[in-house]
Scaffold this active site. Structure first.
Site, mmCIF file in Angstrom:
data_model
loop_
_atom_site.group_PDB
_atom_site.id
_atom_site.type_symbol
_atom_site.label_atom_id
_atom_site.label_comp_id
_atom_site.label_asym_id
_atom_site.label_seq_id
_atom_site.Cartn_x
_atom_site.Cartn_y
_atom_site.Cartn_z
ATOM 1 C CE LYS A 22 62.479 67.506 44.698
ATOM 2 N NZ LYS A 22 61.646 67.774 45.903
ATOM 3 C CE1 TYR A 24 61.803 62.398 47.086
ATOM 4 C CE2 TYR A 24 60.931 62.430 44.843
ATOM 5 C CZ TYR A 24 61.619 63.044 45.887
ATOM 6 O OH TYR A 24 62.138 64.310 45.713
ATOM 7 C CG ASN A 75 60.662 70.959 47.444
ATOM 8 O OD1 ASN A 75 60.860 70.288 46.433
ATOM 9 N ND2 ASN A 75 60.637 70.443 48.659
ATOM 10 C CG HIS A 117 66.419 64.776 46.166
ATOM 11 N ND1 HIS A 117 65.691 64.253 47.208
ATOM 12 C CD2 HIS A 117 67.555 64.031 46.091
ATOM 13 C CE1 HIS A 117 66.358 63.218 47.720
ATOM 14 N NE2 HIS A 117 67.485 63.061 47.056
ATOM 15 C CD GLU A 153 68.709 59.922 47.772
ATOM 16 O OE1 GLU A 153 67.743 59.888 48.550
ATOM 17 O OE2 GLU A 153 69.428 60.939 47.638
#
Ligand code: DAT
Ligand code: MG
Length: 148
Positions: A9, A49, A112, A115, A126
């Site tokens: 990310k 998402y 965080n 992913h 994905e």
């Protein structure tokens, strides 16, 4: 063999964690089959998402993902989806064990770092979304040294 979609990310990129993260998957014995840095559009992040669109944190999550470039990857290996999630650690870094990526490098759930697909089915979806051009089909010569 099984593949999973992993994405570093924007915070992971900004914080210089790309090499460390790639290294952890590589040293484990997984094979890197796709890799690119991309800045995604809002609509693309919303699609990635989509399952979370009803959640109260969705808007903030999308803002975060479009806030800078990300590193999208496809990794291959036996049980790579489940094992990849273990390498990453729990969603909330407060619950992620030390030794996991989130456990070692993150504090907040909304920052965080990484992913990873949560199932073989979402890995397929994905990967198709992020790598419509397909991934590499190279085979590692180390295979017999990693698998018996
Ligand atoms: P994961 O990324 O571990 O697969 P998820 O798919 O449930 O977790 O959620 C996607 C991301 O959304 C997650 O990495 C961080 C954010 N998120 C999840 N739950 C959250 C919450 N309760 N508050 C804020 N952000 C959250
Ligand atoms: Mg998820």
């Amino acid at each position: 063999m099984e593949q999973t979609f992993i994405m570093i990310k924007p915070d992971g990129v900004q914080r210089g964690l790309v090499g460390e993260i790639i290294s952890r998957f590589e040293k484990k014995g997984f094979y890197l089959k796709g890799l690119k840095m991309v800045s995604v559009e809002r609509s693309f992040a919303e699609k990635h998402y989509a399952d979370l669109s009803a959640r109260p944190f969705f808007a903030g999550l999308v803002e975060y993902i479009i806030s800078g470039p990300v590193v999208a990857m496809v990794w291959e290996g036996k049980n790579v989806v489940v094992t990849g999630r273990k390498i990453i650690g729990a969603t909330n870094p407060a619950d992620s064990a030390p030794g996991t990526i989130r456990g070692d490098y993150a504090i907040m759930i909304g920052r965080n770092v990484i992913h990873g697909s949560d199932s073989i089915e979402s890995a397929r979806k994905e990967t198709a979304l992020w790598f419509p051009e397909g991934v590499s089909e190279w085979q590692s010569n180390l295979h017999p040294w990693i698998y018996e």
